[in-house]
Design a protein around this motif. Sequence first.
Motif, mmCIF file in Angstrom:
data_model
loop_
_atom_site.group_PDB
_atom_site.id
_atom_site.type_symbol
_atom_site.label_atom_id
_atom_site.label_comp_id
_atom_site.label_asym_id
_atom_site.label_seq_id
_atom_site.Cartn_x
_atom_site.Cartn_y
_atom_site.Cartn_z
ATOM 1 N N SER A 6 60.567 32.035 72.769
ATOM 2 C CA SER A 6 61.365 32.994 73.679
ATOM 3 C C SER A 6 60.578 34.305 73.636
ATOM 4 N N ASP A 7 60.193 34.804 72.336
ATOM 5 C CA ASP A 7 59.397 35.767 72.222
ATOM 6 C C ASP A 7 58.038 35.733 72.584
ATOM 7 N N LEU A 8 57.351 34.518 72.622
ATOM 8 C CA LEU A 8 56.230 34.387 73.132
ATOM 9 C C LEU A 8 56.205 34.583 74.578
ATOM 10 N N ASP A 9 57.459 33.884 75.190
ATOM 11 C CA ASP A 9 57.428 34.318 76.644
ATOM 12 C C ASP A 9 57.645 35.689 77.083
ATOM 13 N N ALA A 84 45.016 33.048 81.495
ATOM 14 C CA ALA A 84 45.630 33.703 80.415
ATOM 15 C C ALA A 84 47.040 33.549 80.279
ATOM 16 N N VAL A 85 47.892 33.632 81.253
ATOM 17 C CA VAL A 85 49.463 33.261 81.222
ATOM 18 C C VAL A 85 49.587 31.740 80.947
ATOM 19 N N THR A 86 48.817 30.884 81.909
ATOM 20 C CA THR A 86 48.813 29.445 81.705
ATOM 21 C C THR A 86 48.725 29.127 80.045
ATOM 22 N N GLY A 87 47.715 29.720 79.532
ATOM 23 C CA GLY A 87 47.537 29.494 78.074
ATOM 24 C C GLY A 87 48.656 29.911 77.319
ATOM 25 N N GLY A 88 49.571 30.829 77.678
ATOM 26 C CA GLY A 88 50.787 31.394 76.948
ATOM 27 C C GLY A 88 51.878 30.463 77.331
ATOM 28 N N ARG A 89 52.147 30.044 78.280
ATOM 29 C CA ARG A 89 53.044 29.099 78.830
ATOM 30 C C ARG A 89 52.945 27.677 78.189
ATOM 31 N N VAL A 90 51.672 27.219 78.060
ATOM 32 C CA VAL A 90 51.576 25.845 77.534
ATOM 33 C C VAL A 90 51.768 26.067 75.940
ATOM 34 N N LEU A 91 51.424 26.995 75.318
ATOM 35 C CA LEU A 91 51.592 27.272 73.849
ATOM 36 C C LEU A 91 52.979 27.473 73.531
ATOM 37 N N ALA A 92 53.905 28.138 74.696
ATOM 38 C CA ALA A 92 55.174 28.297 74.358
ATOM 39 C C ALA A 92 55.836 26.776 74.371
ATOM 40 N N SER A 93 55.464 25.934 75.309
ATOM 41 C CA SER A 93 55.997 24.625 75.556
ATOM 42 C C SER A 93 55.670 23.804 74.057
ATOM 43 N N MET A 94 54.399 23.982 73.795
ATOM 44 C CA MET A 94 54.365 23.407 72.292
ATOM 45 C C MET A 94 55.153 23.778 71.133
ATOM 46 N N VAL A 95 55.278 25.256 71.077
ATOM 47 C CA VAL A 95 56.069 25.791 70.020
ATOM 48 C C VAL A 95 57.518 25.098 70.038
ATOM 49 N N ARG A 96 58.074 25.123 71.502
ATOM 50 C CA ARG A 96 59.336 24.417 71.485
ATOM 51 C C ARG A 96 59.499 23.038 71.097
ATOM 52 N N ALA A 108 43.196 31.594 58.696
ATOM 53 C CA ALA A 108 44.013 32.649 57.484
ATOM 54 C C ALA A 108 45.148 31.690 56.945
ATOM 55 N N GLY A 109 45.031 30.479 57.054
ATOM 56 C CA GLY A 109 46.335 29.730 56.712
ATOM 57 C C GLY A 109 46.810 28.638 57.268
ATOM 58 N N ASN A 110 47.023 27.618 57.038
ATOM 59 C CA ASN A 110 47.617 26.787 57.976
ATOM 60 C C ASN A 110 48.902 26.875 58.401
ATOM 61 N N ALA A 111 49.199 27.054 59.838
ATOM 62 C CA ALA A 111 50.374 27.552 60.462
ATOM 63 C C ALA A 111 51.412 26.740 60.963
ATOM 64 N N ASP A 112 52.500 26.990 60.989
ATOM 65 C CA ASP A 112 53.471 26.155 61.422
ATOM 66 C C ASP A 112 53.931 26.942 63.000
ATOM 67 N N PRO A 113 54.660 26.037 63.779
ATOM 68 C CA PRO A 113 55.094 26.531 65.056
ATOM 69 C C PRO A 113 55.221 28.093 65.143
ATOM 70 N N GLU A 114 56.187 28.297 64.462
ATOM 71 C CA GLU A 114 56.558 30.039 64.530
ATOM 72 C C GLU A 114 55.151 30.903 64.136
ATOM 73 N N GLY A 115 54.107 30.408 63.201
ATOM 74 C CA GLY A 115 53.096 31.058 63.023
ATOM 75 C C GLY A 115 52.317 31.378 64.228
ATOM 76 N N PHE A 116 52.178 29.981 64.936
ATOM 77 C CA PHE A 116 51.264 30.063 66.134
ATOM 78 C C PHE A 116 51.799 30.610 67.339
ATOM 79 N N ALA A 117 53.292 30.744 67.452
ATOM 80 C CA ALA A 117 54.016 31.511 68.312
ATOM 81 C C ALA A 117 53.747 33.135 67.951
ATOM 82 N N VAL A 145 60.401 42.231 69.801
ATOM 83 C CA VAL A 145 59.396 41.264 69.719
ATOM 84 C C VAL A 145 58.230 41.809 68.692
ATOM 85 N N CYS A 146 57.914 43.035 68.846
ATOM 86 C CA CYS A 146 56.778 43.621 68.077
ATOM 87 C C CYS A 146 57.188 43.567 66.495
#
Length: 196
Positions: A6-9, A84-96, A108-117, A145-146
Motif C-alpha cells: 500500500s505504501d508502494l501504491d 513506469a506506473v505499470t512497473g510499480g503496479r506489477v511490483l505491488a502485486s508481487m509484494v502482496r 546490497a543484500g538479498n531482499a524480502d518483499p518489504e525490502g523490494f517495496a 511513506v517517506c
Amino acid sequence: MPLTASDLDAAISCMMSGLLPLTDRDWSVRAGTLEWDCWHTAEHIGDCLLSYAWQLAVQPTARYVRAVATAEKDASPAEVLEFAVTGGRVLASMVRTSPAHVRAFHPAGNADPEGFAALGCNEALLHGNDIAQGFGLSLDPPRDVCRRVLSRLYPHAPTDLAHADPWTSLLWTGGRTELPGLTTPAWRPHPAPHTS
C-alpha cells in the motif's frame, strides 16, 4: 510499522499525479541533476520496478533476472509514464502475493518483499522527483511513506534525521539535497531484512 504494498501504491500514485500534468511538455530535457533526460528516467523507473517484481517472482539469490524492460522508442511522455506506473503496479502485486520469508538477489543484500517495496518507493519518488525538477517542480509524497522508506532502507542514517522532514531526509539519503551539518552520504540502501 512495516512498509507494505500500500505504501508502494501511494508512492506510485504520488509520482503519477505529480508528473501526469507535465506530459504535454518536452521530456528530452535533463531530469534534475541526472545525466538522463526525463523520458529515459521514466523508462528507467519502469525497468527497475519490473526487475524487482521479477526478482520476487523467481527468487534468484546470486544475480538479477537476465532481462531488461524498455519502453517503445516512439512512446510519448504520457506513455513512458504509463510504463513506469505499470512497473510499480506489477511490483505491488508481487509484494502482496509473496510470502514474507521470500528472499531474492539485490547487490546490497538479498531482499524480502518489504525490502523490494521500499526500493520501489525509493526509486519512484527520487527519480519521479528528478523528472519533476526537470520542469522546475517537485513531488510532494506522503511523509509517513517517506519515513517508512527511510527506516527500512537506511537503518544506518544519522539519528538526527528523525527530526527532519522525512521527504527532505529521503532526498538527502539519495544525494539530491544537502542537510546542514551533514555530509552527503556515500552509502547504498539496505534492502535485506534488518534481522534474519
